[in-house]
Design an enzyme around this catalytic site. Structure first.
Site, PDB file in Angstrom:
ATOM      1  N   SER A   1      37.448  62.341  84.534  1.00  0.00           N
ATOM      2  CA  SER A   1      38.549  62.805  85.053  1.00  0.00           C
ATOM      3  C   SER A   1      38.079  64.068  85.942  1.00  0.00           C
ATOM      4  O   SER A   1      37.054  64.662  85.710  1.00  0.00           O
ATOM      5  CB  SER A   1      39.627  63.346  84.156  1.00  0.00           C
ATOM      6  OG  SER A   1      38.911  64.537  83.496  1.00  0.00           O
ATOM      7  N   ASP A   2      39.228  64.626  86.989  1.00  0.00           N
ATOM      8  CA  ASP A   2      38.766  65.688  87.412  1.00  0.00           C
ATOM      9  C   ASP A   2      39.063  66.987  86.371  1.00  0.00           C
ATOM     10  O   ASP A   2      39.555  66.543  85.438  1.00  0.00           O
ATOM     11  CB  ASP A   2      39.653  66.180  88.874  1.00  0.00           C
ATOM     12  CG  ASP A   2      38.959  67.054  89.750  1.00  0.00           C
ATOM     13  OD1 ASP A   2      37.931  67.698  89.335  1.00  0.00           O
ATOM     14  OD2 ASP A   2      39.344  67.221  90.915  1.00  0.00           O
ATOM     15  N   TRP A   3      38.525  67.943  86.746  1.00  0.00           N
ATOM     16  CA  TRP A   3      38.520  69.219  85.758  1.00  0.00           C
ATOM     17  C   TRP A   3      40.079  69.481  85.091  1.00  0.00           C
ATOM     18  O   TRP A   3      41.159  69.663  85.946  1.00  0.00           O
ATOM     19  CB  TRP A   3      38.338  70.425  86.678  1.00  0.00           C
ATOM     20  CG  TRP A   3      38.317  71.588  85.770  1.00  0.00           C
ATOM     21  CD1 TRP A   3      39.224  72.461  85.470  1.00  0.00           C
ATOM     22  CD2 TRP A   3      37.145  72.296  85.646  1.00  0.00           C
ATOM     23  NE1 TRP A   3      38.611  73.574  84.692  1.00  0.00           N
ATOM     24  CE2 TRP A   3      37.200  73.389  84.620  1.00  0.00           C
ATOM     25  CE3 TRP A   3      35.409  72.045  85.592  1.00  0.00           C
ATOM     26  CZ2 TRP A   3      36.436  74.284  84.222  1.00  0.00           C
ATOM     27  CZ3 TRP A   3      34.705  72.801  85.082  1.00  0.00           C
ATOM     28  CH2 TRP A   3      34.864  74.116  84.526  1.00  0.00           C
ATOM     29  N   ALA A   4      40.047  69.132  83.911  1.00  0.00           N
ATOM     30  CA  ALA A   4      41.354  69.173  82.971  1.00  0.00           C
ATOM     31  C   ALA A   4      42.530  68.469  83.652  1.00  0.00           C
ATOM     32  O   ALA A   4      43.665  68.725  83.413  1.00  0.00           O
ATOM     33  CB  ALA A   4      41.912  70.816  83.208  1.00  0.00           C
ATOM     34  N   SER A   5      42.115  67.523  84.609  1.00  0.00           N
ATOM     35  CA  SER A   5      43.286  66.927  85.050  1.00  0.00           C
ATOM     36  C   SER A   5      43.847  65.880  84.133  1.00  0.00           C
ATOM     37  O   SER A   5      45.189  65.498  83.994  1.00  0.00           O
ATOM     38  CB  SER A   5      43.006  65.962  86.045  1.00  0.00           C
ATOM     39  OG  SER A   5      42.403  64.966  85.712  1.00  0.00           O
TER      40      SER A   5
END
Ligand code: NOJ
Length: 755
Positions: free
Chosen positions: A289-293
């Site tokens: 995932s992208d950061w905390a997405s």
């Protein structure tokens, strides 16, 4: 450079590296390098506890330099972390030692980082690399980045960013290869080849990550993280196309993006992450995932809480969660409740382990690349070449450039000596004391041959204190020519750095205006992270050289061009708008039912009380006309290139044929120069409307003065396929036009049919 079969993670499936017979019965099979990768994965998986499996799907950031004895060390030892990003290089090997020597099964941790356009030796920002139209050079730059990063233990980079970007307000256009599908496809493949290298177990190979999957570049109004609304046909044809290509190239990982498209956040989009990526393309690596997405799906209003987010992200196809920790918190409960299937966990964990095996981490976990590769002379030379090839000559009235030896040159502007800002966005590891600026290059390299007066005028790009401009203007009186270096500081582009106004910031426009009034030949050099709206400054300048933040070696590269050692060869990888109100703007638009005729009456010429329909009814802006400031693919050289005899070998083709197209290219100028020859095609009638032009091939060709060559292209008819009304990708029979020329304004003068 060819891809080693061990890196194939798409369609063809994973290579089973088999080099020997059985294994010593005392050693677990997965530790035996002579065993095939798939057997090693299966064996290891069969020994793992559920907690250890979930741990492999957890990626954390150790930003802030946590030491090996700190929190992360304990978590790694317990098997709770599969990958770390942003590790302080001094702890890289010691953290790896904990993973390999202290955790129960000795599974190495995958150390990752944003190595976006170089590690220590900084290359031009990706938008600048795209401007080179030189895929071999881009692959070489990525290889160099991987070699340098591996010296600090980094074996996974979050690059290439292959988001089609058609709105320069979006700060992340800097990290992209621009607006064009074909160019982005080629550049994305080149970077993947470069990062991943020739061999899966080469200790300098670095797994690539194709991002951001998908559609992030279409953020509404160019504001970062904003929603997108891309219909399926356009999604497939424009936004997904480069991702499919890098899958074929063997990209080991993908990153799900931040945006919600048509209401579905990318990290919860099963259709894209599973049906298309794994189902249609056969991808066998893993998705992060992208950061905390994953957790941000709560903010989107798509998930109720962290548990719901973990369930949604994982079931959609996000294998590894970056930073937000919802998997590690909730996965066991989700499995117990039957909301997540154990088979899916096993498949995800296997895909993470597979990449670790393919990178050779189980057999060679520690750093072997020596530190002296950082800033190696050959790396600096390649970065210099990339910076030179990325610079775009937009204007050169009366052959103002190149400047001549013996001249007195006023060097001015806030970017003339900006070692930090010249490196551009996403530079965590490049050090500004290694940057060579234009001022350095003029002093050190050209000092004996030109006299340089340096008067910066403004301290930095946003500076509005204008007293320095007076000094620059005064100094211009004693100069034969002015080189004014303006643009954007690095912080004004990149992630979260969108702009609503794209004119030069601070008092830079005033600086150019006042210098122009001195009557001295004025060369404006722009260093920026995006195409700025510089129509006024282009008018006022005699020559304009555009350099998307050029990196460590930008200074000498640009000095070589300004002084005529090298002919400029960069081309605009993105359309330059006249004004921000034209955005989004791109050359491969549709024709519409009422295309502009080029004869439209603009605002200053409208008669008083003109009748409602007196201006005609075509598609244009009253205050900006129809066209851009500079089209896609545009750039001048110090040569004078002419095209003739553009033709195809036949008038009609079958769907399995290859079109042989050619043009005669002549350099009628007085200097050797490199031309970027471009081939464009138009499909005149389709079951759905087609773009007015599409780039389908390009080639860099260097010719001596007076030299002439025939440039040939082989274009498979299958490249003319598109998603028709039935949403199937096919070539439709009918009439096409084709042109070969210097940019996207090229006339499509040849016709052919496909039967
Ligand atoms: C967020 C960015 O969108 C992405 O491109 C980057 O790779 C990650 N953060 C990790 O830093």
């Amino acid at each position: 450079m060819t891809m080693h079969p061990a890196l194939a993670v798409c369609a063809a499936g994973m290579l089973l590296v088999s080099c020997g017979s059985g294994h010593d019965s005392g050693t677990p099979l997965y530790k035996d390098p002579s065993q095939p990768v798939e057997k090693r994965v299966d064996d290891l998986l069969s020994r793992m506890t559920l907690d250890e499996k979930i741990g492999q799907l957890n990626q954390r950031s150790s930003w802030g330099g946590e030491s090996a004895t700190g929190y992360f060390s304990k978590e790694i030892e317990a098997g709770n972390i599969g990958s770390l990003l942003n590790v302080d290089p001094v702890s890289a090997d010691s953290l790896q030692r904990v993973a390999v020597e202290k955790s129960r099964l000795g599974i190495p941790v995958l150390l990752s980082r944003d190595v976006i356009h170089g590690y220590r030796t900084i290359f031009p920002i990706p938008l600048g690399q795209a401007a080179t139209f030189d895929t071999a050079l881009v692959a070489q730059g990525a290889r160099i980045a991987a070699v340098e990063a591996s010296a600090d233990g980094i074996r996974w980079t979050f690059s290439p960013m292959i988001d089609i970007s058609r709105d320069a307000r979006w700060g992340r256009i800097a990290e992209s290869f621009g607006e064009d599908v074909w160019l982005t496809r080629q550049m994305g493949r080149a970077m993947v080849r470069g990062y991943q290298g020739d061999a899966g177990n080469d200790s300098t190979s670095m797994a690539a990550c194709a991002k951001h999957f998908v559609g992030y570049g279409a953020s509404e109004s160019g504001r970062d993280y904003n929603s997108t609304f891309i219909p399926e046909r356009q999604l497939r044809e424009v936004y997904l196309a480069p991702f499919e290509d890098v899958c074929r190239e063997g990209a080991m990982t993908y990153m799900s993006s931040f945006n919600d498209n048509d209401g579905i956040p990318a990290s919860g989009n099963r259709h894209v992450l599973t049906d298309i990526l794994r189902g249609e393309w056969g991808f066998d690596g893993f998705v992060v995932s992208d950061w905390a997405s994953v957790a941000e799906m709560i903010n989107h209003g798509y998930c109720a809480d962290r548990k719901d987010a973990a369930r949604t992200g994982f079931n959609a196809g996000v294998d590894m969660e970056m930073e937000s920790g919802t998997y590690i918190e909730n996965m066991k409960a989700l499995i117990d409740e039957g909301a997540v299937k154990m088979d899916d966990i096993d498949r995800s964990v296997a895909s993470v382990l597979r990449i670790k095996f393919l990178l050779g981490l189980f057999d060679n976990p520690y750093i072997t690349t020596p530190q002296d590769v950082l800033y190696a002379p050959e790396h600096l030379a390649a970065a210099r070449q990339a910076a030179a090839e990325s610079a775009i000559l937009l204007k050169n009235a009366d052959e103002t450039l190149p400047l001549k030896e013996g001249m007195t040159i006023l060097l001015t502007g806030p970017m003339a000596d900006a070692p930090h800002d010249q490196m551009g966005t996403w530079v965590f590891d490049g050090q500004k004391d290694h940057t060579v600026t234009l001022l350095d290059a003029f002093k050190d390299q050209w000092g004996g041959r030109v006299k340089v007066i340096y008067e910066p005028g403004l301290a930095y790009s946003r500076d509005t204190e204008t007293s320095g401009i007076d000094c620059a203007v005064a100094a211009a009186r004693g100069a034969d020519a002015i080189v004014a270096v303006v643009g954007e500081e690095a912080i004004l582009s990149g992630e979260a750095h969108s702009m609503a106004d794209l004119n030069l910031v601070g008092a830079q426009s005033e600086l150019i205006g006042r210098l122009a009034k001195t009557g001295k030949p004025l060369v404006t050099v722009v260093m920026a992270g995006r195409p700025l709206t510089i129509g006024k400054e282009v008018e006022e300048s005699d020559a304009v050289l555009y350099s998307f933040h050029p990196g460590t070696m930008g200074g000498p590269a640009l000095a070589d061009i300004l002084m005529g050692e090298i002919s400029p060869s960069g081309r605009t990888p993105v359309t330059f708008a006249k004004t921000v109100g034209q955005l989004p703007m791109y050359y491969s638009h549709k024709n519409t039912g009422r295309p502009a005729a080029g004869t439209e009456v603009l605002i200053d010429d409208i008669e008083l009380e003109a009748g409602q329909t007196s201006l005609g009814c075509t598609s244009f802006w009253l205050d900006a006309g129809f066209g851009p400031l500079f089209p896609f693919g545009y750039g001048l050289t110090y040569g004078d290139f002419r095209y003739s005899n553009v033709k195809t070998d036949k008038n009609a083709y079958g769907k399995d044929d290859t079109i042989h197209a050619s043009a005669v290219l002549t350099n009628s100028g007085k200097r050797e120069a490199t031309e970027v020859v471009q081939l464009y095609v138009r499909d005149l009638v389709g079951s759905v409307t087609r773009p007015v032009k599409e780039l389908k091939e390009f080639r860099r060709v260097t010719l001596a003065p007076g030299e002439s060559v025939t440039v040939d292209f082989d274009l498979p008819v299958s490249e003319l396929a598109f998603y028709g009304q039935d949403m199937q990708r096919n070539v439709e029979a009918g009439e096409f036009t084709l042109g070969i020329g210097p940019d996207s304004d090229t006339e499509l003068s040849c016709s052919f049919t496909v039967k």
